[in-house]
Motif scaffolding. Structure first.
Motif, PDB file in Angstrom:
ATOM      1  N   LEU A   1      15.060  -7.709   2.070  1.00 10.17           N
ATOM      2  CA  LEU A   1      15.831  -6.561   1.614  1.00 10.17           C
ATOM      3  C   LEU A   1      16.803  -6.117   2.702  1.00 10.17           C
ATOM      4  CD1 LEU A   1      12.798  -4.589   0.103  1.00 10.17           C
ATOM      5  CD2 LEU A   1      14.415  -6.070  -1.121  1.00 10.17           C
ATOM      6  N   ARG A   2      17.718  -5.260   2.328  1.00  6.66           N
ATOM      7  CA  ARG A   2      18.723  -4.803   3.284  1.00  6.66           C
ATOM      8  C   ARG A   2      18.117  -3.854   4.304  1.00  6.66           C
ATOM      9  NH1 ARG A   2      23.931  -2.610   0.213  1.00  6.66           N
ATOM     10  NH2 ARG A   2      24.527  -2.368   2.402  1.00  6.66           N
ATOM     11  N   VAL A   3      18.636  -3.903   5.527  1.00  6.72           N
ATOM     12  CA  VAL A   3      18.222  -2.955   6.560  1.00  6.72           C
ATOM     13  C   VAL A   3      18.469  -1.533   6.062  1.00  6.72           C
ATOM     14  CG1 VAL A   3      18.794  -2.066   8.839  1.00  6.72           C
ATOM     15  CG2 VAL A   3      18.564  -4.517   8.499  1.00  6.72           C
ATOM     16  N   GLY A   4      17.479  -0.661   6.243  1.00  2.47           N
ATOM     17  CA  GLY A   4      17.594   0.713   5.786  1.00  2.47           C
ATOM     18  C   GLY A   4      16.972   0.964   4.427  1.00  2.47           C
ATOM     19  N   THR A   5      16.581  -0.110   3.696  1.00  3.88           N
ATOM     20  CA  THR A   5      15.936   0.050   2.394  1.00  3.88           C
ATOM     21  C   THR A   5      14.586   0.740   2.558  1.00  3.88           C
ATOM     22  OG1 THR A   5      16.985  -1.950   1.506  1.00  3.88           O
ATOM     23  CG2 THR A   5      15.017  -1.149   0.371  1.00  3.88           C
ATOM     24  N   GLN A   6      14.351   1.793   1.796  1.00  2.82           N
ATOM     25  CA  GLN A   6      13.073   2.481   1.837  1.00  2.82           C
ATOM     26  C   GLN A   6      12.205   2.014   0.667  1.00  2.82           C
ATOM     27  OE1 GLN A   6      12.969   6.643   2.863  1.00  2.82           O
ATOM     28  NE2 GLN A   6      15.055   6.605   3.670  1.00  2.82           N
ATOM     29  N   LEU A   7      10.905   1.954   0.876  1.00  6.08           N
ATOM     30  CA  LEU A   7      10.008   1.393  -0.130  1.00  6.08           C
ATOM     31  C   LEU A   7       8.588   1.878   0.078  1.00  6.08           C
ATOM     32  CD1 LEU A   7       9.018  -2.201   0.926  1.00  6.08           C
ATOM     33  CD2 LEU A   7      10.609  -0.871   2.289  1.00  6.08           C
ATOM     34  N   LYS A   8       7.786   1.685  -0.957  1.00  8.99           N
ATOM     35  CA  LYS A   8       6.350   1.863  -0.852  1.00  8.99           C
ATOM     36  C   LYS A   8       5.744   0.483  -0.624  1.00  8.99           C
ATOM     37  CE  LYS A   8       6.572   6.241  -2.053  1.00  8.99           C
ATOM     38  NZ  LYS A   8       6.311   7.332  -1.084  1.00  8.99           N
ATOM     39  N   VAL A   9       4.754   0.404   0.263  1.00 13.59           N
ATOM     40  CA  VAL A   9       4.127  -0.880   0.551  1.00 13.59           C
ATOM     41  C   VAL A   9       2.616  -0.739   0.420  1.00 13.59           C
ATOM     42  CG1 VAL A   9       4.145  -0.381   3.031  1.00 13.59           C
ATOM     43  CG2 VAL A   9       3.863  -2.729   2.258  1.00 13.59           C
ATOM     44  N   VAL A  10       2.014  -1.739  -0.221  1.00 13.17           N
ATOM     45  CA  VAL A  10       0.561  -1.806  -0.333  1.00 13.17           C
ATOM     46  C   VAL A  10       0.108  -3.050   0.426  1.00 13.17           C
ATOM     47  CG1 VAL A  10      -1.423  -2.006  -1.873  1.00 13.17           C
ATOM     48  CG2 VAL A  10       0.589  -0.692  -2.590  1.00 13.17           C
ATOM     49  N   LEU A  11      -0.701  -2.872   1.442  1.00 16.26           N
ATOM     50  CA  LEU A  11      -1.238  -3.982   2.224  1.00 16.26           C
ATOM     51  C   LEU A  11      -2.644  -4.295   1.740  1.00 16.26           C
ATOM     52  CD1 LEU A  11      -0.201  -2.872   5.829  1.00 16.26           C
ATOM     53  CD2 LEU A  11       1.104  -4.273   4.216  1.00 16.26           C
ATOM     54  N   TRP A  12      -2.916  -5.583   1.519  1.00 19.84           N
ATOM     55  CA  TRP A  12      -4.253  -6.016   1.144  1.00 19.84           C
ATOM     56  C   TRP A  12      -4.855  -6.694   2.364  1.00 19.84           C
ATOM     57  CZ3 TRP A  12      -6.163  -4.262  -3.306  1.00 19.84           C
ATOM     58  CH2 TRP A  12      -5.261  -3.839  -4.288  1.00 19.84           C
ATOM     59  N   LEU A  13      -5.664  -5.947   3.098  1.00 21.77           N
ATOM     60  CA  LEU A  13      -6.259  -6.406   4.348  1.00 21.77           C
ATOM     61  C   LEU A  13      -7.713  -6.748   4.087  1.00 21.77           C
ATOM     62  CD1 LEU A  13      -4.724  -3.602   6.583  1.00 21.77           C
ATOM     63  CD2 LEU A  13      -3.749  -5.862   6.087  1.00 21.77           C
ATOM     64  N   ASP A  14      -7.991  -8.042   3.928  1.00 20.82           N
ATOM     65  CA  ASP A  14      -9.301  -8.481   3.441  1.00 20.82           C
ATOM     66  C   ASP A  14      -9.503  -7.826   2.072  1.00 20.82           C
ATOM     67  OD1 ASP A  14      -9.637  -9.956   5.728  1.00 20.82           O
ATOM     68  OD2 ASP A  14     -10.730  -8.398   6.782  1.00 20.82           O
ATOM     69  N   ALA A  15     -10.538  -7.026   1.908  1.00 14.83           N
ATOM     70  CA  ALA A  15     -10.777  -6.366   0.618  1.00 14.83           C
ATOM     71  C   ALA A  15     -10.314  -4.911   0.641  1.00 14.83           C
ATOM     72  CB  ALA A  15     -12.260  -6.440   0.265  1.00 14.83           C
ATOM     73  N   VAL A  16      -9.591  -4.508   1.678  1.00 11.75           N
ATOM     74  CA  VAL A  16      -9.177  -3.110   1.848  1.00 11.75           C
ATOM     75  C   VAL A  16      -7.714  -2.944   1.449  1.00 11.75           C
ATOM     76  CG1 VAL A  16      -8.913  -1.225   3.492  1.00 11.75           C
ATOM     77  CG2 VAL A  16     -10.860  -2.782   3.691  1.00 11.75           C
ATOM     78  N   LYS A  17      -7.435  -1.885   0.704  1.00 17.95           N
ATOM     79  CA  LYS A  17      -6.083  -1.565   0.256  1.00 17.95           C
ATOM     80  C   LYS A  17      -5.529  -0.419   1.084  1.00 17.95           C
ATOM     81  CE  LYS A  17      -3.701   0.005  -3.964  1.00 17.95           C
ATOM     82  NZ  LYS A  17      -3.930   0.383  -5.394  1.00 17.95           N
ATOM     83  N   VAL A  18      -4.385  -0.646   1.736  1.00 10.33           N
ATOM     84  CA  VAL A  18      -3.739   0.377   2.557  1.00 10.33           C
ATOM     85  C   VAL A  18      -2.340   0.636   2.004  1.00 10.33           C
ATOM     86  CG1 VAL A  18      -2.882   0.974   4.847  1.00 10.33           C
ATOM     87  CG2 VAL A  18      -5.045  -0.266   4.618  1.00 10.33           C
ATOM     88  N   GLN A  19      -2.000   1.896   1.765  1.00  8.01           N
ATOM     89  CA  GLN A  19      -0.706   2.260   1.194  1.00  8.01           C
ATOM     90  C   GLN A  19       0.103   3.084   2.195  1.00  8.01           C
ATOM     91  OE1 GLN A  19      -0.932   3.278  -3.186  1.00  8.01           O
ATOM     92  NE2 GLN A  19      -3.076   3.650  -2.648  1.00  8.01           N
ATOM     93  N   ALA A  20       1.407   2.832   2.216  1.00  8.64           N
ATOM     94  CA  ALA A  20       2.285   3.556   3.140  1.00  8.64           C
ATOM     95  C   ALA A  20       3.708   3.581   2.606  1.00  8.64           C
ATOM     96  CB  ALA A  20       2.259   2.905   4.520  1.00  8.64           C
ATOM     97  N   SER A  21       4.490   4.519   3.104  1.00  8.76           N
ATOM     98  CA  SER A  21       5.932   4.516   2.889  1.00  8.76           C
ATOM     99  C   SER A  21       6.559   3.816   4.085  1.00  8.76           C
ATOM    100  CB  SER A  21       6.464   5.943   2.773  1.00  8.76           C
ATOM    101  OG  SER A  21       5.897   6.597   1.653  1.00  8.76           O
ATOM    102  N   ALA A  22       7.617   3.047   3.843  1.00  8.40           N
ATOM    103  CA  ALA A  22       8.192   2.254   4.927  1.00  8.40           C
ATOM    104  C   ALA A  22       9.699   2.123   4.761  1.00  8.40           C
ATOM    105  CB  ALA A  22       7.538   0.872   4.969  1.00  8.40           C
ATOM    106  N   VAL A  23      10.337   1.608   5.814  1.00 12.69           N
ATOM    107  CA  VAL A  23      11.766   1.315   5.789  1.00 12.69           C
ATOM    108  C   VAL A  23      11.975  -0.039   6.461  1.00 12.69           C
ATOM    109  CG1 VAL A  23      12.196   2.516   7.981  1.00 12.69           C
ATOM    110  CG2 VAL A  23      14.079   2.171   6.368  1.00 12.69           C
TER     111      VAL A  23
END
Length: 241
Positions: free
Chosen positions: A178-200
């Motif tokens: 994606l373009r630099v500066g694009t903001q998004l929601k990200v869901v990380l699947w770390l083993d069986a754990v779900k981590v959610q964050a806002s990112a750019v």
């Protein structure tokens, strides 16, 4: 300036891929590469979806090696025709070249720090100075995990793999970042754990992927990420892309 992986060489050759698809069914198929490097290759036209981080066998002429599935996206299709997939495969043994042509060697590449990204994108903290001697305030740790990306204004999520992660961000493997500066929601699947964050998106490497900086990581999500980082081998990702 930081070390990056070598650039990929645009080349179209036929390779044979053998393994199991996302549903666990065995398959063997010949497809064409789009580009190749010591660390991986991009193929197009695969008729089956694969599971991220699965291992497949790739054969070229009389040579073969094991590759890891790092990303896949739907390819361009003709209405009424079966779906096709573009797939990114990572070579876990980059010192071995199964191809009969030379591949690019590693190069140094400029890195756009967070302060300059904030300045261009209007994000908070544009005036915050960043030390030039260290690329990252929080070292990223090598990992094998998946990410689900939800860019602002886009309905369909993007599935990809991540190569490294820290409390401050991660690097996402994808061929068309994606373009630099694009903001998004990200869901990380770390083993069986779900981590959610806002990112750019703070930096991009066409053909490889993009770096994300976490803008908002709730305390509960931060605790889960900290617990994951405590479980993985404690050495930083020494070859940032």
């Amino acid at each position: 300036m930081g070390k990056r992986r070598e650039p990929r060489k645009p080349v179209q050759v036929t390779v044979r891929i053998l393994g199991t698809d996302a549903a666990g069914r065995p398959f063997a198929e010949k497809v064409e590469t789009m580009d190749v490097s010591r660390s991986g290759l991009h193929v197009r036209g695969l008729s089956v979806a694969l599971k991220l981080e699965d291992t497949v066998s790739v054969s070229y002429q009389d040579q073969k090696a094991r590759y890891r599935v790092k990303w896949l996206v739907p390819g361009a299709t003709v209405p009424g025709k079966p779906a096709r997939w573009d797939v990114g495969l990572e070579n876990p043994s980059p010192e071995r070249n199964i191809f009969d042509f030379p591949l690019p060697t590693p190069i140094l590449d400029n890195y756009a720090g967070l302060a300059s990204i904030r300045s261009r994108s209007g994000l908070p903290g544009a005036a915050t100075p960043v030390a030039t001697g260290e690329r990252r305030l929080l070292p990223r740790m090598r990992c094998v995990a998946s990410a689900e990306l939800h860019p602002d204004g886009q309905a369909a999520p993007i599935m990809a793999g991540i190569a490294d992660v820290s409390l401050g961000g991660c690097f996402v493997d994808m061929p068309m970042p994606l373009r630099v500066g694009t903001q998004l929601k990200v869901v990380l699947w770390l083993d069986a754990v779900k981590v959610q964050a806002s990112a750019v998106v703070t930096n991009v490497r066409p053909g490889f992927g993009m770096g994300l900086h976490f803008l908002a990581l709730p305390a509960k999500e931060e605790s889960k990420l900290e617990a994951y980082l405590a479980r993985i081998p404690r050495y930083p990702f020494q070859n940032p892309r």
